[in-house]
Structures are given as structure tokens and as C-alpha cells.
Design a protein around this motif. Structure first.
Motif, PDB file in Angstrom:
ATOM      1  N   CYS A 367       0.870  -1.165   0.000  1.00 32.71           N
ATOM      2  CA  CYS A 367       0.000   0.000   0.000  1.00 32.71           C
ATOM      3  C   CYS A 367       0.912   1.221   0.000  1.00 32.71           C
ATOM      4  CB  CYS A 367      -0.905  -0.002   1.230  1.00 32.71           C
ATOM      5  SG  CYS A 367      -1.964   1.444   1.277  1.00 32.71           S
ATOM      6  N   ILE A 368       0.968   1.896  -1.122  1.00 31.77           N
ATOM      7  CA  ILE A 368       1.855   3.052  -1.263  1.00 31.77           C
ATOM      8  C   ILE A 368       1.066   4.320  -0.997  1.00 31.77           C
ATOM      9  CG2 ILE A 368       3.317   4.311  -2.872  1.00 31.77           C
ATOM     10  CD1 ILE A 368       3.741   1.534  -4.228  1.00 31.77           C
ATOM     11  N   VAL A 369       1.584   5.138  -0.096  1.00 27.00           N
ATOM     12  CA  VAL A 369       0.881   6.357   0.271  1.00 27.00           C
ATOM     13  C   VAL A 369       1.717   7.531  -0.239  1.00 27.00           C
ATOM     14  CG1 VAL A 369      -0.243   7.554   2.158  1.00 27.00           C
ATOM     15  CG2 VAL A 369       0.151   5.109   2.330  1.00 27.00           C
ATOM     16  N   ALA A 370       1.182   8.251  -1.234  1.00 25.58           N
ATOM     17  CA  ALA A 370       2.028   9.167  -1.996  1.00 25.58           C
ATOM     18  C   ALA A 370       1.436  10.564  -2.130  1.00 25.58           C
ATOM     19  CB  ALA A 370       2.239   8.595  -3.400  1.00 25.58           C
ATOM     20  N   THR A 371       2.300  11.502  -2.472  1.00 24.25           N
ATOM     21  CA  THR A 371       1.839  12.817  -2.920  1.00 24.25           C
ATOM     22  C   THR A 371       1.633  12.714  -4.433  1.00 24.25           C
ATOM     23  OG1 THR A 371       4.084  13.479  -3.383  1.00 24.25           O
ATOM     24  CG2 THR A 371       3.211  14.077  -1.234  1.00 24.25           C
ATOM     25  N   ASN A 372       1.370  13.837  -5.087  1.00 19.76           N
ATOM     26  CA  ASN A 372       1.166  13.758  -6.535  1.00 19.76           C
ATOM     27  C   ASN A 372       2.437  13.412  -7.303  1.00 19.76           C
ATOM     28  OD1 ASN A 372       2.234  16.204  -5.998  1.00 19.76           O
ATOM     29  ND2 ASN A 372       0.441  17.387  -6.637  1.00 19.76           N
ATOM     30  N   ILE A 373       3.505  13.130  -6.565  1.00 19.53           N
ATOM     31  CA  ILE A 373       4.730  12.653  -7.175  1.00 19.53           C
ATOM     32  C   ILE A 373       4.492  11.356  -7.959  1.00 19.53           C
ATOM     33  CG2 ILE A 373       5.459  11.217  -5.209  1.00 19.53           C
ATOM     34  CD1 ILE A 373       8.210  12.403  -5.639  1.00 19.53           C
ATOM     35  N   ALA A 374       3.509  10.561  -7.515  1.00 17.55           N
ATOM     36  CA  ALA A 374       3.251   9.279  -8.180  1.00 17.55           C
ATOM     37  C   ALA A 374       2.233   9.419  -9.309  1.00 17.55           C
ATOM     38  CB  ALA A 374       2.781   8.241  -7.156  1.00 17.55           C
ATOM     39  N   GLU A 375       1.837  10.660  -9.616  1.00 18.26           N
ATOM     40  CA  GLU A 375       0.866  10.866 -10.688  1.00 18.26           C
ATOM     41  C   GLU A 375       1.461  10.494 -12.042  1.00 18.26           C
ATOM     42  OE1 GLU A 375      -1.636  14.421  -9.158  1.00 18.26           O
ATOM     43  OE2 GLU A 375      -1.143  14.831 -11.245  1.00 18.26           O
ATOM     44  N   THR A 376       2.598  11.116 -12.366  1.00 22.78           N
ATOM     45  CA  THR A 376       3.241  10.772 -13.642  1.00 22.78           C
ATOM     46  C   THR A 376       4.751  10.589 -13.527  1.00 22.78           C
ATOM     47  OG1 THR A 376       3.589  13.086 -14.239  1.00 22.78           O
ATOM     48  CG2 THR A 376       1.560  12.088 -15.015  1.00 22.78           C
ATOM     49  N   SER A 377       5.377  11.162 -12.489  1.00 19.79           N
ATOM     50  CA  SER A 377       6.847  11.139 -12.449  1.00 19.79           C
ATOM     51  C   SER A 377       7.407   9.753 -12.173  1.00 19.79           C
ATOM     52  CB  SER A 377       7.373  12.058 -11.356  1.00 19.79           C
ATOM     53  OG  SER A 377       6.886  13.331 -11.526  1.00 19.79           O
ATOM     54  N   LEU A 378       6.726   8.988 -11.356  1.00 21.02           N
ATOM     55  CA  LEU A 378       7.233   7.671 -11.008  1.00 21.02           C
ATOM     56  C   LEU A 378       6.236   6.621 -11.470  1.00 21.02           C
ATOM     57  CD1 LEU A 378       8.287   8.280  -7.304  1.00 21.02           C
ATOM     58  CD2 LEU A 378       9.742   8.308  -9.312  1.00 21.02           C
ATOM     59  N   THR A 379       6.741   5.604 -12.113  1.00 23.29           N
ATOM     60  CA  THR A 379       5.858   4.523 -12.531  1.00 23.29           C
ATOM     61  C   THR A 379       6.056   3.349 -11.596  1.00 23.29           C
ATOM     62  OG1 THR A 379       6.271   5.205 -14.780  1.00 23.29           O
ATOM     63  CG2 THR A 379       5.160   3.116 -14.478  1.00 23.29           C
ATOM     64  N   ILE A 380       5.001   2.965 -10.930  1.00 26.17           N
ATOM     65  CA  ILE A 380       5.104   1.833 -10.020  1.00 26.17           C
ATOM     66  C   ILE A 380       4.234   0.728 -10.596  1.00 26.17           C
ATOM     67  CG2 ILE A 380       4.896   1.103  -7.621  1.00 26.17           C
ATOM     68  CD1 ILE A 380       4.451   4.307  -7.198  1.00 26.17           C
ATOM     69  N   ASP A 381       4.841  -0.412 -10.869  1.00 29.95           N
ATOM     70  CA  ASP A 381       4.071  -1.505 -11.454  1.00 29.95           C
ATOM     71  C   ASP A 381       3.298  -2.249 -10.377  1.00 29.95           C
ATOM     72  OD1 ASP A 381       4.951  -0.902 -13.978  1.00 29.95           O
ATOM     73  OD2 ASP A 381       6.762  -2.113 -13.760  1.00 29.95           O
ATOM     74  N   GLY A 382       2.268  -2.930 -10.802  1.00 26.65           N
ATOM     75  CA  GLY A 382       1.534  -3.805  -9.884  1.00 26.65           C
ATOM     76  C   GLY A 382       0.381  -3.129  -9.170  1.00 26.65           C
ATOM     77  N   ILE A 383       0.152  -1.855  -9.451  1.00 24.79           N
ATOM     78  CA  ILE A 383      -0.951  -1.148  -8.778  1.00 24.79           C
ATOM     79  C   ILE A 383      -2.282  -1.569  -9.405  1.00 24.79           C
ATOM     80  CG2 ILE A 383      -1.982   1.103  -8.256  1.00 24.79           C
ATOM     81  CD1 ILE A 383       0.668   0.719  -6.878  1.00 24.79           C
ATOM     82  N   PHE A 384      -3.208  -1.960  -8.573  1.00 27.14           N
ATOM     83  CA  PHE A 384      -4.501  -2.416  -9.062  1.00 27.14           C
ATOM     84  C   PHE A 384      -5.610  -1.526  -8.513  1.00 27.14           C
ATOM     85  CE2 PHE A 384      -7.807  -5.796  -9.588  1.00 27.14           C
ATOM     86  CZ  PHE A 384      -7.635  -5.943 -10.955  1.00 27.14           C
ATOM     87  N   TYR A 385      -5.314  -0.874  -7.405  1.00 30.63           N
ATOM     88  CA  TYR A 385      -6.303   0.008  -6.789  1.00 30.63           C
ATOM     89  C   TYR A 385      -5.702   1.391  -6.570  1.00 30.63           C
ATOM     90  CZ  TYR A 385      -8.361  -4.474  -5.420  1.00 30.63           C
ATOM     91  OH  TYR A 385      -8.880  -5.734  -5.417  1.00 30.63           O
ATOM     92  N   VAL A 386      -6.450   2.410  -6.952  1.00 33.94           N
ATOM     93  CA  VAL A 386      -6.022   3.766  -6.646  1.00 33.94           C
ATOM     94  C   VAL A 386      -7.070   4.401  -5.754  1.00 33.94           C
ATOM     95  CG1 VAL A 386      -5.744   6.084  -7.622  1.00 33.94           C
ATOM     96  CG2 VAL A 386      -4.598   4.141  -8.686  1.00 33.94           C
ATOM     97  N   ILE A 387      -6.623   5.064  -4.710  1.00 33.41           N
ATOM     98  CA  ILE A 387      -7.556   5.820  -3.883  1.00 33.41           C
ATOM     99  C   ILE A 387      -7.171   7.286  -4.037  1.00 33.41           C
ATOM    100  CG2 ILE A 387      -8.408   6.228  -1.540  1.00 33.41           C
ATOM    101  CD1 ILE A 387      -7.589   3.321  -0.898  1.00 33.41           C
ATOM    102  N   ASP A 388      -8.056   8.059  -4.630  1.00 30.54           N
ATOM    103  CA  ASP A 388      -7.751   9.449  -4.943  1.00 30.54           C
ATOM    104  C   ASP A 388      -8.575  10.375  -4.053  1.00 30.54           C
ATOM    105  OD1 ASP A 388      -7.280  11.916  -6.004  1.00 30.54           O
ATOM    106  OD2 ASP A 388      -8.349  11.553  -7.879  1.00 30.54           O
ATOM    107  N   THR A 389      -7.857  11.113  -3.201  1.00 28.63           N
ATOM    108  CA  THR A 389      -8.565  12.012  -2.280  1.00 28.63           C
ATOM    109  C   THR A 389      -9.053  13.267  -3.002  1.00 28.63           C
ATOM    110  OG1 THR A 389      -6.482  13.090  -1.782  1.00 28.63           O
ATOM    111  CG2 THR A 389      -7.167  11.314  -0.316  1.00 28.63           C
ATOM    112  N   GLY A 390      -8.502  13.535  -4.191  1.00 25.67           N
ATOM    113  CA  GLY A 390      -8.952  14.699  -4.954  1.00 25.67           C
ATOM    114  C   GLY A 390      -8.246  15.986  -4.582  1.00 25.67           C
ATOM    115  N   TYR A 391      -7.221  15.861  -3.717  1.00 24.60           N
ATOM    116  CA  TYR A 391      -6.504  17.068  -3.331  1.00 24.60           C
ATOM    117  C   TYR A 391      -5.004  16.935  -3.573  1.00 24.60           C
ATOM    118  CZ  TYR A 391     -10.684  18.792  -1.091  1.00 24.60           C
ATOM    119  OH  TYR A 391     -11.942  19.247  -0.868  1.00 24.60           O
ATOM    120  N   GLY A 392      -4.357  18.061  -3.706  1.00 29.67           N
ATOM    121  CA  GLY A 392      -2.912  18.074  -3.841  1.00 29.67           C
ATOM    122  C   GLY A 392      -2.400  19.392  -3.307  1.00 29.67           C
ATOM    123  N   LYS A 393      -1.082  19.448  -3.039  1.00 26.58           N
ATOM    124  CA  LYS A 393      -0.518  20.709  -2.566  1.00 26.58           C
ATOM    125  C   LYS A 393       0.095  21.449  -3.733  1.00 26.58           C
ATOM    126  CE  LYS A 393       0.569  20.612   2.220  1.00 26.58           C
ATOM    127  NZ  LYS A 393       1.399  19.888   3.134  1.00 26.58           N
TER     128      LYS A 393
END
Ligand code: CDP
Ligand code: MG
Length: 720
Positions: A367-393
């Protein structure tokens, strides 16, 4: 064997050494090889052995082992097959199918825009294709990233793919950290680093080709680079530029360069099922934790990625998740599958960041808990579920405070779609799922189509200083893709004028020219240079370095009182800046020891980093022939120096323990971590390093100052 060990386990094994202490260490190494290396390579210990000389560096940076040791052949063989799978992985990426066409458009055009979904291989593959094709004969390949973490992790990955040590053929450079060497031909760097290089080398002689990656992010530095690189393209026929983007805004980039070709990498689109909240959510941290637990208990296998806004929230979420897991384990007799909780944000130490890419053990879920850094800059394989709070800094200029502040904002629809797209990258047939913790109505009607470019919302002090020193006289004429608001340029110029970096007609002063030499925000650079004038440069240098790293005070969750008491021992009653100086000096007096830091609840890594930054800034001072001066034990002059660089951030006492900003009379509060907070000492005036906006406006890092200093050093704002 040395190459493959260092390639794969480079966090553990850094370099191969000739010197050694033989027998005693061997046992130790075999244990390490068996447990740690074995883990990494995914093999068991074996009996067939090869000798090698190695140094093993643990995650804490300490040398764990140095000497000769035996590697099992089994390990070697397995690592070899591993490298085969790396090349297979490379060939499986969408970009591989268009490799030749890509190289052809690049050959035939000076500027090309490349659009491809996140994960198609733009960042890791393009540089290698260009290298393989021969673009490094007359210069090197540079690739810019808006984020430090991305620059580091991608360089690491590419050096592994190319089977070279990080810092050798493939390296990276971020502010205060240069991991490149004489043989580096592929250099990943932040856009800010390249921007600073243009100061020394306006046509970027050293590069044959620049890849501006993640252009869709429209970071401030990327936007300025656009204008500068356009000039380089016009001046150097032998120079090529590639702009990549993960979203469909190619036209805009293409038009900016006069209608250059746009190349689309055919995507593998992953179908993602979107689930909206029925009602607006009150507390998205709690909602995210709940959702993650529900998935973990009842959902099909697959890793989870949660998007939050920043470090505090991420830590709170990780903590809440681990608590819920403990509760779950103690309340049921059934075996509970493991949940690997991994935070990722830009200030997280690099070795911890790397963990998000490791595969979880069998049966465990990441379970990776991220900022918007994981939006496009980093590609993490194996993700099947995304939980999007709808906010960013986002960093925005706050006119009320007269400065930039990180603020939490609803994200744009483009970001929401990127976030959703992270689900389903498992190679599995079924669609992934994205849980949006906001309503469909909010998505359709409240979110902006795409984010506002940073250049249109932040302070431009650094940019103005930089462009001025590139001899761009009229900033309003600079070729910006989306020009910043005129007010914002003028306001930044005013701030620089206050600091004495610009004269009355808007040209750089001597002070301003010197300030540009430092990779620091203008007030920090001024602080250093005033340290020279007021003869306390050494002290101020330490303070600037300490301000350039995240807080060094360590406050573990279950030992708050103890760590607070330890912190208070360092307090200098009239100043947080001096408190930082005090910490550093005591650390130095204790031979820069790590155990001493641990005993005093100080972050060892942060202090090391501060020490490194200090020595780099010292190098710049040396090249400017500025000698180091010391003021000794009387630190009043240090406070005065701080006042000279921060008088624009002054606050005055108004009422009991209440302060207002001197310029706009807005209330501003002492931060609870301040040495002055609740101390009973309430000076009439103070200056602060920065304001942060959470529930209230807080002053971060304050120093008490004498009112006549304000009048003397900031006469444009204050009079007796
Ligand atoms: O830049 P783009 O989003 O197009 O893709 P990339 O970053 O080049 O990533 C391509 C692939 O490389 C990903 O799907 C990952 O499998 C892999 N990768 C990795 O394993 N570790 C990294 N640090 C970066 C990429
Ligand atoms: Mg990329």
C-alpha cells in the motif's frame, strides 16, 4: 560478478575494493549474501563460490563490510538471468515498438514533441535509444525532471538497465548533489539544475541533446527553460531538443517551437473502473484509510496507491493503517494477510523512497501512500487500486501574506485522470479500480480542466534574478509559453529591489550579481553575503545550510515528550535560527557523531546533508574569494545579519503574545515548535524565515530583532 552485484544490490554493495581483511569477514559476508543479497536477487544461498573484493554499505550509509568474500556461482547465474529479464522488460514497453520511427523523427528534426502515457517508457528508454544511436559522440544527453525524486530514481533504474554504476555512464544532478562523473553520457537532472547551468554556459555546449521530460507538469523552471532552450535551438544547428508529455497537450508545445512534429507513442490503455463517493467526504484521510482497509480485507490481490497532499498526512495515514492492521490481527484468530505500508514524498530519504519499487513478498499486499509525485513522475508496477482524495498541494503566491505558500487545492480533471490511470498496470486482464473520494458532480463541475502553470501562480524572485543575469533586460518581453501576470513580475522585482539585488532602474547590482552565484532563494543568498559584511560568515553559513534541509529534530510518535525535552535543551531563547546554529555547533563539538544525534533526537541524515551543503556553499564562497569570518560567542551580530536579509518578513507584538505582520498588519502566529513559543519571552519585533498556512498563518523559524536594526537595514520599509 562485481558488475552484477553492484548493479543489482547497489544500495548494499557500492564498490569493489582491492584491500581486505580476509577470513573473519567472510562468514559475515556469506551471511549477508545469503540473507540480504539473496533477498534482492531472489535466490537462495548456494555452495559453489567465486572470490571477490567488495565493500558493503548498509542502508544507513555505514560500511557494513569491507574485504574479500566469496559469491556463490548460483548467485552469479541467477543475476545473469535477471539481466536477461531486464532486456525483456525493456522490449515489452510500448515505446520499443516505435523505436526506429522515433529515432528517425529525431534525426530529421531539431525539435520533436513526444506524447506517451505514463509507463510507456519515455523517461527510461529514450535516453538509452539516443545513446545507442550515437548521440553521445559530440556531447552528452541531458534529461530534465521537475522532481528530485524522479531524477534520482530514474537514473538508478537506467544505470541498472545499462549495467553500469550510478554516477558512471549514467548519473544525476539535483541541487546540492551531483552524482555524475567524467564518463557520464546520460545525465538526469532537475530542470532547476539545467537552468543554473545556462548561467555558466548559455548555449549548453556540453549537451548534444536535451530531453525535457514531464513537460505537462509545467513547473516554473521547465517553463523558463522553454524560453531559453528555444534560443539555444536557434543558435546551435547541432543541438536537438525533445519535449515529452504524458498528456495530450502536444499542440501547445509544438506551436511554441513554430509547429514542430508531434510523435504519439501508441498506448496500451488500461481500462479503469471509477467509483465516486455518493456524498462529499468530510475527512479524506480517514476515508482513505477505511477504503484501503476494505480493499485489503475483501479485495482481490493487487497493490494499492493512495494519493494525499503532503508529508504530514502521509505519515498520519501510514500510522493509522498500521494501527488498524494491529487491531485486526489482535481481534481475529484468522491469519491476516500482510500489508506493506510504504510512504513516498519528496523529502523522504532516498533509501526509503527506493522501497516502493521492491516487490512485496508472496501473499503480502503493498500500500503506497504518496503525494502527486506518483501521478506521472514515477511509474510503479503492480498497482490495481487507486484511492484518490482529490486534493494536492501547490505552491501559490498568497497576496495576503505577500509570499508563496504551499496550499492544499482540489486537483484538476487532468490530474484526476492521471491518478486513475495508475490503476490496472498489473499485466492482468481485468480492469483496475480507482476510488475517488469526491462526487461525480465535483469532478464534472468543480474541478479545473488542467492545473494552472506554476509560473502563473508563484513568486518569481529566482527567475527574475536568473533572467536578469542572462542579460534579458525587459522581462515582459521574454518568450514565455504562458507569460506570468505582469503584477507578479513587478512584485518580484520589488522584492529584489528591497533586498538590494536590483537598483532603481531594475538592473542587477553587485550584490545581486553575487547572489546569483548561489543556488539559494534570494533572501538566503543575501543572508550569506551580509554575513561577509558583518563578519559572521561562518555562523551564517551554518544557519543557511541548516535551513536548506528538512527539520533535523526527530519526533517519534510514541516518544513525543522525551524528544520535545531533548529539543528544548538546544533552544536559544531569542531565536530559532540561533537554535539551529547551536545544534550544529554542538554536533561538531561531538565529532559529528551519529550516536550523539540519536541520543539527542536529531536526524543524522539531515545533519550530514547540512554539513555537505555547507561545504558546497563554502566552495562557492572560495571561488568568489570571500574569506570565512567568525563572530565568536556573541551572537547578537548574527541576529542583526538575519534581520538584514529578512526585514521584509517582520512581525511586531500587538497584544499579549500576539503578533501582526509589519507590512500588512495581518495576524501571524508563532509556530508551536519555535524556541519562543510559550517561553514567556515576547520581543517587540521579530523576523521570520517563512510563513506557512495551515489552519492559521504561522511564522516558521523566527528571530527577535531590535527595532532600530529594522530602520537601519530596511529603510525602504521602516523608519525610526
Ligand atoms: O516515462 P514513462 O512514464 O513513459 O515511463 P518510464 O518511467 O520510462 O517507465 C517505464 C517502465 O520502467 C515502467 O513501467 C517500470 O516498469 C520501469 N521502471 C522501474 O521498474 N523502476 C523505475 N525506477 C522506473 C521505471
Ligand atoms: Mg516519465
Amino acid at each position: 560478478d562485481m558488475a552484477l552485484i553492484s548493479r543489482k544490490g547497489s544500495a548494499l554493495v557500492r564498490e569493489i575494493h582491492e584491500k581486505q581483511k580476509r577470513d573473519k569477514s567472510r562468514q559475515r559476508f556469506l551471511e549477508l549474501a545469503g540473507s540480504k543479497l539473496g533477498d534482492i536477487l531472489g535466490v537462495e544461498k548456494s555452495v559453489d563460490e567465486i572470490d571477490a573484493d567488495i565493500v558493503v554499505v548498509g542502508e544507513d550509509g555505514e560500511v557494513d563490510f569491507k574485504g574479500k568474500a566469496r559469491f556463490s556461482q548460483h548467485l552469479a547465474v541467477s543475476a545473469f538471468t535477471k539481466s536477461k529479464t531486464i532486456s525483456q522488460q525493456r522490449q515489452n514497453l510500448p515505446i520499443f515498438s516505435v523505436r526506429d520511427e522515433l529515432l528517425q523523427v529525431v534525426r530529421e528534426n531539431q525539435v520533436v514533441i513526444i506524447i506517451g502515457e505514463t509507463g510507456s517508457g519515455k523517461t527510461t528508454q529514450l535516453t538509452q535509444y539516443l545513446y545507442e544511436y550515437g548521440y553521445t559522440v559530440n556531447g552528452i544527453i541531458g534529461c530534465t525532471q521537475p522532481r528530485r525524486v524522479a531524477a534520482m530514481s530514474v537514473a538508478q533504474r537506467v544505470s541498472e538497465e545499462m549495467e553500469t554504476e550510478l554516477g558512471d555512464k549514467v548519473g544525476y544532478a539535483i541541487r546540492f548533489e551531483d552524482a555524475t562523473g567524467p564518463s557520464t553520457v546520460i545525465k538526469y537532472m532537475t530542470d532547476g539544475v539545467l537552468l543554473r547551468e545556462t548561467l555558466k554556459d548559455p548555449v549548453l555546449e556540453k549537451y548534444s541533446i536535451i530531453l525535457m521530460d514531464e513537460a505537462h507538469e509545467r513547473s516554473l523552471d521547465t517553463d523558463v527553460l522553454f524560453g531559453i532552450l528555444k534560443k539555444v535551438v536557434a543558435r546551435r544547428r547541432d543541438f536537438k531538443l525533445i519535449v515529452t508529455s504524458a498528456t495530450l497537450n502536444g499542440e501547445k508545445f509544438s506551436n511554441f517551437f513554430g509547429g514542430v512534429p508531434i510523435f504519439h507513442i501508441p498506448g496500451r490503455t488500461f481500462r479503469v473502473q471509477i467509483c465516486y463517493s455518493k456524498t462529499p467526504c468530510e475527512d479524506y484521510v480517514e476515508a482513505a484509510v477505511k477504503q484501503a482497509m476494505t480493499i485489503h480485507i475483501a479485495g482481490a490481490p493487487g497493490d494499492i496507491l493512495i494519493f494525499l497532499t503532503g508529508q504530514d498526512e502521509i505519515e498520519a495515514t501510514c500510522y493509522a493503517l498500521s494501527e488498524r492492521m494491529e487491531q485486526l490481527i489482535s481481534s481475529t484468530k484468522q491469519p491476516v494477510p500482510k500489508l506493506l505500508i510504504l510512504p513516498i514524498y519528496s523529502q523522504l530519504p532516498a533509501d526509503l523512497q527506493a522501497k516502493i519499487f521492491q516487490k512485496a513478498e508472496d501473499g503480502a499486499r503493498k500500500c503506497i501512500v504518496a503525494t502527486n509525485i506518483a501521478e506521472t513522475s514515477l511509474t510503479i508496477d503492480g498497482i490495481f487500486y487507486v484511492i484518490d482524495t482529490g486534493y494536492g498541494k501547490m505552491k501559490v503566491y498568497n497576496p495576503r501574506m505577500g509570499m508563496d505558500a504551499l496550499q492544499v487545492f482540489p486537483i484538476s480533471r487532468a490530474s484526476a485522470d492521471q491518478r486513475a490511470g495508475r490503476a490496472g498496470r498489473t499485466g492482468r486482464t481485468g480492469p483496475g479500480t480507482c476510488y475517488r473520494l469526491y462526487t461525480e458532480n465535483a469532478y464534472e463541475n468543480e474541478m479545473l480542466q488542467s492545473p494552472v502553470p506554476e509560473i502563473q501562480r508563484t513568486n518569481l524572485g529566482n527567475v527574475v534574478l536568473l533572467l536578469k543575469s542572462l542579460k534579458i533586460q525587459n522581462l515582459l518581453d521574454f518568450d514565455f509559453m504562458d507569460p506570468p501576470p505582469q503584477d507578479s513580475i513587478l512584485n518580484s522585482m520589488y522584492q529584489l529591489w528591497l533586498l538590494g539585488a536590483l537598483n532603481d532602474v531594475g538592473d542587477l547590482t553587485d550584490l545581486g550579481r553575487k547572489m546569483v552565484k548561489f543556488p539559494l532563494d534570494p533572501p538566503l543568498a543575501k543572508l550569506l553575503l551580509m554575513g561577509e559584511q558583518l563578519e559572521c560568515l561562518s555562523e551564517v553559513l551554518t544557519i543557511v545550510s541548516m535551513l536548506s534541509v528538512p527539520s533535523v529534530f526527530f519526533r517519534p510518535k510514541d516518544r513525543e515528550a522525551e524528544s520535545d525535552a531533548a529539543r528544548e535543551k538546544f533552544f536559544v531563547p531569542e531565536s530559532d535560527h540561533l537554535t539551529l546554529l547551536n545544534v550544529y555547533q554542538q554536533w561538531k563539538a561531538n565529532e559529528y557523531r551519529g550516536d550523539w544525534c540519536n541520543d539527542h533526537f536529531l536526524q543524522v541524515k539531515g545533519l550530514y546533508k547540512a554539513r555537505e551543503i555547507r561545504s558546497q556553499l563554502l566552495d562557492i564562497l572560495k571561488t568568489l574569494k570571500i574569506p570565512l569570518t567568525y563572530c565568536g560567542p556573541d551572537w547578537d551580530v548574527v541576529r542583526k545579519t538575519i534581520c538584514s536579509a529578512y526585514f521584509h518578513n517582520a512581525a511586531m507584538l500587538k497584544g499579549i503574545g500576539e503578533y501582526v505582520n509589519c507590512r500588512n498588519r495581518m495576524p501571524c502566529n508563532l509556530h508551536p515548535t519555535s524556541a519562543l513559543y510559550g517561553s514567556g519571552y515576547t520581543p517587540d519585533y521579530m523576523v521570520y524565515h517563512e510563513a506557512i498556512l495551515t489552519t492559521k498563518e504561522y511564522m516558521q523559524c523566527v528571530t527577535a530583532v531590535e527595532p532600530h536594526w529594522l530602520a537601519e537595514l530596511g529603510p525602504m520599509l521602516f523608519s525610526v
